[in-house]
Design a protein around this motif. Sequence first.
Motif, short mmCIF file in Angstrom:
data_model
loop_
_atom_site.label_atom_id
_atom_site.label_comp_id
_atom_site.label_asym_id
_atom_site.label_seq_id
_atom_site.Cartn_x
_atom_site.Cartn_y
_atom_site.Cartn_z
N GLU A 58 0.83 -1.21 0.00
CA GLU A 58 0.00 0.00 0.00
C GLU A 58 0.87 1.26 0.00
O GLU A 58 0.53 2.24 -0.66
N ASP A 59 1.98 1.23 0.74
CA ASP A 59 2.91 2.37 0.73
C ASP A 59 3.46 2.61 -0.67
O ASP A 59 3.52 3.75 -1.14
N LEU A 60 3.86 1.53 -1.35
CA LEU A 60 4.39 1.68 -2.71
C LEU A 60 3.32 2.16 -3.67
O LEU A 60 3.59 2.98 -4.55
N ALA A 61 2.09 1.67 -3.50
CA ALA A 61 0.98 2.13 -4.36
C ALA A 61 0.75 3.62 -4.16
O ALA A 61 0.52 4.36 -5.14
N GLU A 62 0.84 4.09 -2.93
CA GLU A 62 0.67 5.51 -2.65
C GLU A 62 1.78 6.33 -3.31
O GLU A 62 1.53 7.38 -3.90
N LEU A 63 3.03 5.86 -3.22
CA LEU A 63 4.14 6.54 -3.88
C LEU A 63 3.94 6.56 -5.39
O LEU A 63 4.20 7.57 -6.06
N ALA A 64 3.46 5.45 -5.95
CA ALA A 64 3.22 5.38 -7.39
C ALA A 64 2.11 6.35 -7.80
O ALA A 64 2.22 7.01 -8.85
N GLU A 65 1.06 6.46 -7.00
CA GLU A 65 -0.02 7.41 -7.30
C GLU A 65 0.50 8.84 -7.29
O GLU A 65 0.14 9.64 -8.16
N THR A 66 1.34 9.17 -6.33
CA THR A 66 1.93 10.51 -6.25
C THR A 66 2.80 10.77 -7.47
O THR A 66 2.74 11.84 -8.07
N ALA A 67 3.60 9.78 -7.84
CA ALA A 67 4.47 9.92 -9.02
C ALA A 67 3.64 10.06 -10.29
O ALA A 67 3.94 10.89 -11.15
N PHE A 68 2.58 9.27 -10.40
CA PHE A 68 1.73 9.33 -11.59
C PHE A 68 1.05 10.70 -11.70
O PHE A 68 0.96 11.26 -12.78
N ALA A 69 0.61 11.24 -10.58
CA ALA A 69 -0.06 12.54 -10.58
C ALA A 69 0.88 13.66 -11.03
O ALA A 69 0.42 14.69 -11.54
N ALA A 70 2.19 13.46 -10.87
CA ALA A 70 3.17 14.49 -11.26
C ALA A 70 3.56 14.42 -12.73
O ALA A 70 4.23 15.32 -13.23
N ILE A 71 3.13 13.39 -13.43
CA ILE A 71 3.43 13.26 -14.86
C ILE A 71 2.62 14.32 -15.61
O ILE A 71 1.45 14.55 -15.28
N PRO A 72 3.20 14.95 -16.62
CA PRO A 72 2.44 15.96 -17.38
C PRO A 72 1.10 15.40 -17.88
O PRO A 72 1.01 14.24 -18.30
#
Length: 134
Positions: free
Chosen positions: A14-28
């Motif tokens: 779940e921690d990694l999924a949260e990090l991935a969501e944050t990273a995905f949201a930062a993509i143009p």
Amino acid sequence: MSTEKRWGAPPTAEDLAELAETAFAAIPAPLREAVRGAAILVEEMPDDETLAELGLEHPWELTGLYRGVPLTERSVTAPPAEPDMIFLYREPILVEWVESGEDLFRLVRNVLIHEIAHHFGYSEEGIARLEGEG
């Protein structure tokens, strides 16, 4: 917002999924839109079938995987039979994190972007050129 966090226990899926969501949201936004509909899944380890398919001997060799039809290979008349999926493998990512000392958010972001590049049709060699490694 700082993405750096001190971990008292090994990060969960779940921690990694949260990090991935944050990273995905930062993509143009235009790139995010092109990836819309792809599932981003965090699993503990790649399965034996996946390792055999890729010719890998050890599961820690694979931190992420794109499964689907790259945009460059799609037909307008025949939609893909399966949904696009991006897998992030928790244990191999954590092993790389510990061994490299890299910030965990950065590492998850890099794995995610690498797999998104496959969605856009880039080969391993093409991604290495983009990353300045080859």
